[in-house]
Design an enzyme around this catalytic site. Structure first.
Site, short mmCIF file in Angstrom:
data_model
loop_
_atom_site.label_atom_id
_atom_site.label_comp_id
_atom_site.label_asym_id
_atom_site.label_seq_id
_atom_site.Cartn_x
_atom_site.Cartn_y
_atom_site.Cartn_z
N ASN A 136 114.97 0.78 17.57
CA ASN A 136 114.97 -0.31 18.54
C ASN A 136 116.36 -0.94 18.57
OD1 ASN A 136 113.79 -2.59 20.15
ND2 ASN A 136 114.30 -3.73 18.31
N TYR A 164 126.03 -0.17 28.90
CA TYR A 164 124.65 -0.31 28.42
C TYR A 164 123.76 0.76 29.03
CZ TYR A 164 120.17 -2.67 27.55
OH TYR A 164 118.90 -2.98 27.14
N GLY A 222 111.18 -3.06 30.93
CA GLY A 222 111.83 -3.69 32.07
C GLY A 222 112.36 -5.05 31.66
#
Length: 305
Positions: free
Chosen positions: A159, A213, A244
């Protein structure tokens, strides 16, 4: 007395010859475990009217094990999950979800020791290890510490937040490969494991003014698909979750008007939560997801379809 028993059975069952009266007493316990109160009351009345040496009194005790289905996470027994970036946002929500499901949980954090300590206080037994993912030595030490404290790692959740993403751009190909080796080698030997990456909808579509990114998150998707093919024969599944607009501390700089505009743009009319992403990660880590690999799951409220 015999007639009374017959009349009571007739009132509850609505019909049937006298010999049929005992049939409900035997199969009923199976249905009584479903916790339907009327059925249980009916069975108790039948037992009270039956002779004392009837087998119904033994059957009455069978519903006791009804608590067994309460076991919510059998697949999590003796399993360990390692979550990088697990001190806040989606990572912390994932730590809570896995912890609640019975996993042993280890989280890596970079600099926010206070948040990591708060998570440990909230979830007793969780291991928090400081790790700079840009450093090969730091990754090795942190992973070794997790294994020594909690045992083998069965589920790896990669993550990466914005801060970590910036650091990843500085990693050399050799360091990146070494980090994968450290986290995967044990799983490959055991012929089992789950690897979950957390990308972004911008990794799927690209984002203006977020080229760096977007490229990094798209790279995670490519890594997921390629690694799934390579590690499938070893019994390891690899999947990606692409959130999202999720309302976490990473959106602290957004004004209420900004958030409202994003919610209006989203088909479901609201922002997502870290807990919703965590629930999907938990499912993909479980035994029921053993035939799912190489997939990208959007948690975006329909913003990207």
């Amino acid at each position: 007395m015999y007639n009374d028993e017959f009349e009571l059975t007739f009132d509850l069952a609505d019909a049937g010859p006298k010999k049929e009266q005992r049939r409900p007493t035997l199969p009923e316990p199976e249905e009584a475990t479903v916790a339907v109160p009327p059925v249980q009351e009916t069975r108790e009345m039948l037992v009270s009217a039956a002779p004392e040496n009837t087998p119904a009194s033994e059957a009455e005790r069978e519903p006791e094990p009804a608590a067994e289905p309460q076991s919510t996470a059998p697949a999590a027994k003796d399993r360990t999950v390692l979550i990088s970036g697990g001190d806040r946002g989606i990572g912390a929500a994932a730590a809570r979800a896995f912890y609640a499901a019975g996993y042993r949980v280890a989280v890596f954090y970079h600099t926010n020791a206070e948040a990591a300590a708060a998570l440990q206080k909230e979830l007793p037994g969780v291991l928090a290890v400081q790790c700079d993912v840009a450093s090969r030595a730091s990754c090795e030490l942190a992973f070794r510490a997790a294994e020594q404290a909690l045992g083998r790692v069965d589920v790896l959740v990669s993550n990466a937040g914005i801060a970590q993403q910036k650091l990843f751009t500085d990693i050399t190909p050799e360091e990146w490969q070494r980090m994968l080796d450290v986290n995967l080698t044990g799983m490959i030997r055991r012929k089992a494991g789950r690897i979950l990456t957390v990308s972004s909808m911008w990794g799927q579509t690209g984002g203006s003014c977020e080229v760096h990114y977007s490229a990094a998150k798209a790279g995670l998707i490519g890594l997921t698909k390629a690694l799934a093919k390579e590690e499938g024969p070893s019994g390891i599944t690899v999947n990606c979750v692409a959130p999202g607009v999720i309302d976490t501390d990473m959106m602290a700089s957004f004004t209420a008007e900004d958030k409202a505009a994003l919610a209006e743009e989203t088909p479901v009319g609201r922002l997502g939560t870290a807990e919703e992403v965590a629930k999907l990660l938990l499912y993909l880590a479980g035994e029921d997801a053993g035939y799912i690999t190489g997939q990208v799951f959007g948690v975006n409220g329909g913003l990207v379809i």
